[in-house]
Design an enzyme around this catalytic site. Structure first.
Site, mmCIF file in Angstrom:
data_model
loop_
_atom_site.group_PDB
_atom_site.id
_atom_site.type_symbol
_atom_site.label_atom_id
_atom_site.label_comp_id
_atom_site.label_asym_id
_atom_site.label_seq_id
_atom_site.Cartn_x
_atom_site.Cartn_y
_atom_site.Cartn_z
ATOM 1 N N TRP A 104 0.843 -1.203 0.000
ATOM 2 C CA TRP A 104 0.000 0.000 0.000
ATOM 3 C C TRP A 104 0.870 1.241 0.000
ATOM 4 O O TRP A 104 0.606 2.206 -0.730
ATOM 5 C CB TRP A 104 -0.972 0.006 1.176
ATOM 6 C CG TRP A 104 -1.986 -1.091 1.107
ATOM 7 C CD1 TRP A 104 -2.158 -2.099 2.010
ATOM 8 C CD2 TRP A 104 -2.969 -1.317 0.075
ATOM 9 N NE1 TRP A 104 -3.189 -2.917 1.605
ATOM 10 C CE2 TRP A 104 -3.697 -2.465 0.427
ATOM 11 C CE3 TRP A 104 -3.299 -0.650 -1.112
ATOM 12 C CZ2 TRP A 104 -4.742 -2.980 -0.360
ATOM 13 C CZ3 TRP A 104 -4.331 -1.146 -1.901
ATOM 14 C CH2 TRP A 104 -5.039 -2.300 -1.508
ATOM 15 N N ASP A 176 -1.563 7.025 6.293
ATOM 16 C CA ASP A 176 -2.606 6.110 5.808
ATOM 17 C C ASP A 176 -2.918 5.189 6.984
ATOM 18 O O ASP A 176 -2.130 4.300 7.333
ATOM 19 C CB ASP A 176 -2.087 5.313 4.604
ATOM 20 C CG ASP A 176 -3.093 4.252 4.125
ATOM 21 O OD1 ASP A 176 -4.139 4.064 4.781
ATOM 22 O OD2 ASP A 176 -2.804 3.605 3.097
ATOM 23 N N LYS A 200 -12.098 -1.484 6.934
ATOM 24 C CA LYS A 200 -11.288 -2.341 7.797
ATOM 25 C C LYS A 200 -11.768 -2.222 9.238
ATOM 26 O O LYS A 200 -12.180 -3.196 9.829
ATOM 27 C CB LYS A 200 -9.815 -1.976 7.696
ATOM 28 C CG LYS A 200 -9.044 -2.740 6.622
ATOM 29 C CD LYS A 200 -9.075 -2.141 5.291
ATOM 30 C CE LYS A 200 -8.385 -2.938 4.220
ATOM 31 N NZ LYS A 200 -7.562 -2.107 3.359
#
Ligand SMILES: *Cc1c(COP(=O)(O)O)cnc(C)c1O
Length: 364
Positions: A104, A176, A200
């Site tokens: 990511w 993030d 999530k």
């Protein structure tokens, strides 16, 4: 506990609190005497306005977000933030520092390279991202517009602990936080911008939360599409266009659930308890191993392997037969991964460990 439900260890979209799902079900046909479901109502109605403003109020109180930060409810997932951050923040140098702690993080850097330059100042790629690189602030470039980290690496199971958040001085720090927002207390003041996809640890997919210092808003590059300019959404309280109404409503319910659990302090304690149960079992196991540096271990995504791919595959399969599902590791790393987000009950972790013990006894 509803007996038809499994323990879902998916990395995302992931488990939601059963209490929250029950409330949503109860409110489905007629929300708060409006005579309709939240999915059907105008985002400009009074009743919806109270949903989105409550969601923001609860998040602010849970995370202790100061007034000079805006909270935005956006779409496009965390992946859209990979572009929005540089488009809005490449104001002076058109260059930013990135720490590469996994796929990511590396995707975020790659996207920034479209609009300027992402300087990767540290990476743990050579060690298969099994740790967070040790950072020496004296090497942090000064001529960058911001500094980007991924606070929790969902695929590899590593995290920056709250104590280990880099001190970037006057350079805005961007995080993030998709896979560990609201899992433990991070000091917002260390960050200038935090973003997280909801699916999530907050709610269903469809909404992405951005927490941004006001001073960073309003300086987007000329080429920035209207929808990707933070100012568009900040000026309109996230109602410039139709927001992901239902996902925001679900987040509101999750935030209320978190507050009822005792807020972040209580959730953090519970998360540490759950993670500790699993890590201590793995550390004492002769069959399973966790490949991550102990000081960088994630509280949310716990990876483990037997070292034998066939055995891993039968573990995943047999676990699923026992109602312990989605334990397969990410396709890029293999092995197993148990995502134990806020909504995973202690009982789920205990059941998993009990099954691991059984499996270990059979295969030693
Ligand atoms: C899942 C994830 C993403 C991608 O999120 P989308 O909402 O699917 O775009 C980005 N970063 C991290 C850390 C993630 O876990």
């Amino acid at each position: 506990m509803n007996n038809d439900r499994v323990f879902n260890f998916s990395a995302g979209p992931s488990v939601l609190p059963e209490e929250v799902l029950s409330i949503a079900a109860k409110e489905m046909l007629n929300y708060n005497n409006s005579g309709m479901s939240v999915m059907e109502m105008s985002h400009r109605s009074k009743v919806y306005e109270s949903i989105i403003s409550d969601a923001e109020k609860h998040l602010r109180s849970l995370m202790n977000i100061p007034d000079h930060y805006k909270v935005l409810f956006l779409q496009g997932g965390a992946s859209t933030q990979f572009a929005m951050v540089p488009l809005n923040l490449f104001t002076k140098y058109k260059r930013a520092s990135y720490i590469d702690t996994g796929s990511w993080a590396s995707k975020a850097a790659k996207e920034a390279n479209k609009y300027g330059e992402a300087v990767v100042i540290a990476s743990s790629k050579e060690d298969n991202y099994s740790h967070i690189p040790k950072l020496d602030p004296s090497i942090f470039p000064k001529d960058v517009d911001y500094f980007h980290i991924t606070t929790n690496n969902t695929i590899y199971g590593t995290r920056y602990t709250p104590e280990n958040i880099p001190d970037t001085g006057s350079t805005p720090l961007i995080g993030d936080m998709s896979s560990n927002i609201l899992s433990e207390y991070y000091d917002i003041n260390k960050f200038s911008l935090i973003y997280a996809g909801a699916q999530k640890n907050m709610g269903p997919a469809g909404v992405t939360i951005v927490i941004i210092k006001e001073e960073l808003i309003g300086h987007a590059m000329d080429i920035t599409p209207t929808m990707l300019d933070y100012k568009t959404h900040a000026d309109n309280d996230s109602l410039y266009n139709t927001p992901p109404c239902y996902s925001i409503y679900m987040c509101k319910l999750v935030f209320e659930w978190l507050i009822k659990q005792g807020g972040l302090a209580a959730i953090e304690e519970k998360n540490k308890y759950k993670a500790n149960l699993l890590y201590s079992y793995i550390d004492n196991s002769t069959l399973f191993k966790n490949p991550v540096a102990v000081e960088d271990r994630s509280l949310m995504n716990i990876t483990f392997i037997t070292g034998n791919q066939e055995l891993d595959a039968s573990f995943v399969k047999e676990a699923a037969q026992k109602g312990l599902v989605n334990l397969k590791g990410h396709r890029s790393v293999g092995g197993m991964r148990a995502s134990i987000y806020n909504a995973m009950p202690v009982e789920g972790v205990e059941k998993l460990i009990a099954f691991m013990k059984e499996f270990e006894a059979k295969h030693k």
